[in-house]
Scaffold this motif. Structure first.
Motif: not given
Ligand SMILES: NC(=O)C1=CN([C@@H]2O[C@H](COP(=O)(O)OP(=O)(O)OC[C@H]3O[C@@H](n4cnc5c(N)ncnc54)[C@H](O)[C@@H]3O)[C@@H](O)[C@H]2O)C=CC1
Ligand SMILES: O=C([O-])CC(=O)C(=O)O
Length: 340
Positions: A33-35, A186-188, A126-130, A88-90, A11-14
């Protein structure tokens, strides 16, 4: 052997994060690993002349038609020292991070099940949001499998710290590489709490500057989402921030370096390392980001918030209800789900 694994590596970060991990010479094996597309990313990175051996893994094909390795996730995770998750989705403009829960909660839960089975002793970033909810999801899955260690699971909030250094320096004129601002909570949005009163080296901002900087740090992610205009959220700055945090974990847990302190969103149940003291200060929240001292076993000490200004106390009060709701949502998702 020091094996690092990236879940969501195409992905974009990956991709840039995998590149930066390939450049980290503590890593001797890098599993991607990715799909989709992970073998291609792995082949590309494998030509770089650094020690890490790079491999790419996919899930088994749904129609069973191709002769792909059957258990990509298992093969990627086995013997992992460190697992970083940007799968995950952004966001798109107009969305909150919580709007991503619907899709990302299930992705993260399934990846956590793999970690519980194949790399239960790994350090999990863990980077995936939220993030406020995905960290509790991972912890709950690991708990269900009896392998949760609160000293080894980290929500990556480093981008908030990186932004705080950059934005505050643009006002003070200081060298952004040397400026440290603890960002807790937190992160939001309002759950991101920059402690400008604790900036190092010390600097006195006016109240107007404090309010503008706080707002910019809290909503820095939105700036990028807006500028990318539908094409996603922060990827390159996040990759750098993720690689910085991963490097801190490796330096503490592999090289045995002491005194490394990075804020991160962790479970406060680790009483032996100071979790209870922070928990008391944040209205009994189960998860919170505070200054974390890293050691050879992961979290060495969860530092208390220290002296905070009246303005920062108000920010904390405003953050607590949202954090509480985000945490409960993650915990309930695992408690109510059957697919573990
Ligand atoms: N913690 C933080 O500070 C930040 C977090 N993020 C979050 O990171 C996540 C990823 O963002 P981007 O890389 O921009 O998204 P992206 O869409 O570019 O990449 C996500 C990758 O995850 C993969 N993926 C999806 N389901 C998967 C599964 N079950 N297993 C493995 N891989 C899977 C996709 O194929 C894709 O390659 C988002 O949730 C975003 O909100 C983004 C920036 C900062
Ligand atoms: O804003 C987003 O959705 C991505 C993110 O978490 C950030 O850039 O801090």
């Amino acid at each position: 052997m020091v094996k690092a694994v990236v879940l969501g590596a195409a992905g974009g970060i990956g991709q840039p994060l995998s590149l930066l991990l390939k450049l980290n010479e503590v890593v001797t094996e890098l599993a991607l690993y990715d799909i989709v597309n992970s073998p291609g990313v792995a082949a590309d990175l494998s030509h770089i002349n650094t020690p890490a051996k790079v491999t790419g893994y996919l899930p088994p094909p749904k129609d069973g038609s191709k002769n792909a390795p059957n258990d990509g996730l298992k093969n990627a995770l086995t013997n992992a020292h460190l697992v970083v998750i940007p799968a995950g989705v952004p966001r798109k403009p107009g969305m909150t991070r919580d709007d991503l829960f619907k899709i990302n909660a299930g992705i993260v839960r399934d990846l956590a099940t793999g970690i519980a089975q194949y790399s239960p002793d790994a350090y999990v970033l863990v980077i995936s949001n939220p993030v406020n909810s995905t960290v509790p999801i991972i912890a709950e899955v690991l708990k269900k499998h009896g392998v949760f260690n609160p000293k080894r699971v980290f929500g990556v909030t480093t981008l908030d710290i990186v932004r705080a250094s950059t934005f505050t320096s643009s006002v003070s004129g200081a060298d952004p590489r040397k400026v440290r601002v603890p960002v807790v909570g937190g992160h939001s949005g309002v759950t991101i709490i920059p402690l400008l009163s604790q900036i190092s080296p010390p600097h006195s901002y006016t109240q107007d500057e404090i309010e503008l900087l706080t707002q910019r740090i809290q909503f820095g992610g939105d700036e990028v989402v807006k500028a990318k205009d539908g094409a996603g959220s922060a990827t390159l700055s996040m990759a750098q921030a993720g690689a910085r945090f991963a490097s801190s974990i490796l330096n503490a847990t592999v090289k045995g370096e002491s005194g490394i302190i990075e804020p991160s969103y962790v479970c406060l149940d680790a009483d032996s390392v100071g979790g209870k003291q922070v928990k008391n200060a944040v209205n009994e929240l189960d998860y919170f980001s505070s200054n974390i001292e890293l050691g050879k076993n992961g979290v060495e000490k969860i530092h208390p918030l220290g002296n905070i200004s009246e303005y920062e106390k108000n920010l904390l009060e405003a953050a607590i209800p949202e954090l509480k709701a985000n945490i409960s949502k993650g915990i309930s998702f695992v408690a109510d789900g059957s697919k573990l």
